[in-house]
Design a protein around this motif. Structure first.
Motif, short mmCIF file in Angstrom:
data_model
loop_
_atom_site.label_atom_id
_atom_site.label_comp_id
_atom_site.label_asym_id
_atom_site.label_seq_id
_atom_site.Cartn_x
_atom_site.Cartn_y
_atom_site.Cartn_z
N LYS A 62 18.98 -5.12 27.24
CA LYS A 62 19.32 -3.70 27.19
C LYS A 62 20.45 -3.37 28.16
O LYS A 62 21.35 -2.60 27.85
CB LYS A 62 18.07 -2.88 27.50
CG LYS A 62 18.28 -1.39 27.46
CD LYS A 62 16.99 -0.66 27.78
CE LYS A 62 17.20 0.82 27.83
NZ LYS A 62 15.99 1.55 28.18
N ASP A 63 20.44 -3.99 29.32
CA ASP A 63 21.44 -3.71 30.35
C ASP A 63 22.84 -4.21 29.98
O ASP A 63 23.82 -3.75 30.55
CB ASP A 63 21.02 -4.30 31.69
CG ASP A 63 19.79 -3.61 32.26
OD1 ASP A 63 19.56 -2.43 31.91
OD2 ASP A 63 19.07 -4.24 33.05
N SER A 64 22.93 -5.15 29.05
CA SER A 64 24.25 -5.66 28.68
C SER A 64 24.97 -4.74 27.70
O SER A 64 26.16 -4.88 27.48
CB SER A 64 24.13 -7.07 28.08
OG SER A 64 23.49 -7.03 26.83
N LEU A 104 26.37 -1.05 26.80
CA LEU A 104 26.71 0.21 27.47
C LEU A 104 25.75 1.31 27.03
O LEU A 104 25.42 1.43 25.84
CB LEU A 104 28.14 0.62 27.13
CG LEU A 104 29.24 -0.28 27.70
CD1 LEU A 104 30.60 0.11 27.13
CD2 LEU A 104 29.27 -0.20 29.21
N LYS A 105 25.30 2.11 27.97
CA LYS A 105 24.27 3.12 27.73
C LYS A 105 24.61 4.05 26.56
O LYS A 105 23.77 4.36 25.73
CB LYS A 105 24.02 3.93 29.00
CG LYS A 105 22.86 4.86 28.91
CD LYS A 105 22.60 5.54 30.25
CE LYS A 105 21.38 6.43 30.15
NZ LYS A 105 21.08 7.06 31.43
N LYS A 106 25.86 4.48 26.47
CA LYS A 106 26.23 5.44 25.42
C LYS A 106 26.19 4.83 24.02
O LYS A 106 26.12 5.55 23.03
CB LYS A 106 27.61 6.03 25.69
CG LYS A 106 28.75 5.05 25.68
CD LYS A 106 30.05 5.76 26.03
CE LYS A 106 31.17 4.77 26.24
NZ LYS A 106 32.38 5.45 26.66
N TYR A 107 26.21 3.49 23.93
CA TYR A 107 26.19 2.84 22.61
C TYR A 107 24.81 2.30 22.22
O TYR A 107 24.61 1.89 21.09
CB TYR A 107 27.21 1.70 22.56
CG TYR A 107 28.63 2.18 22.61
CD1 TYR A 107 29.16 2.96 21.59
CD2 TYR A 107 29.45 1.87 23.68
CE1 TYR A 107 30.46 3.41 21.63
CE2 TYR A 107 30.76 2.31 23.73
CZ TYR A 107 31.26 3.08 22.70
OH TYR A 107 32.55 3.52 22.74
N ARG A 108 23.86 2.30 23.12
CA ARG A 108 22.53 1.75 22.83
C ARG A 108 21.87 2.35 21.59
O ARG A 108 21.26 1.62 20.81
CB ARG A 108 21.61 1.90 24.04
CG ARG A 108 21.98 0.98 25.16
CD ARG A 108 21.06 1.15 26.35
NE ARG A 108 21.66 0.50 27.51
CZ ARG A 108 21.34 0.76 28.75
NH1 ARG A 108 20.40 1.65 29.03
NH2 ARG A 108 21.94 0.13 29.74
#
Length: 72
Positions: A7-9, A11-15
């Protein structure tokens, strides 16, 4: 073969888009926004886990020579 995409790999906005499966997806934004990185991660996952056909379209040829691997 097992590939772990943490999950950390991503980018937050694209998860939220990682599990979406619409036939067509369009991503836009400024330079350095992470679009190419995210799309490469998503497509890598799909190429490994699903049988898909892939078409890559970019606006200019100049951009293609920096983004697409050539085997010849």
């Amino acid at each position: 073969m097992q590939i772990n995409i943490t999950k950390d790999s991503i980018l937050k906005k694209y998860r939220p888009y990682m599990k979406r499966d619409e036939r067509y997806q369009v991503f836009w934004g400024g330079a350095g926004s992470g679009k190419s990185r995210f799309v490469a991660q998503k497509l890598t996952k799909e190429l490994i886990t699903k049988k898909i056909t892939l078409l890559v379209i970019m606006a200019t040829y100049e951009g293609m020579d920096k983004k697409v691997f050539r085997s010849s």
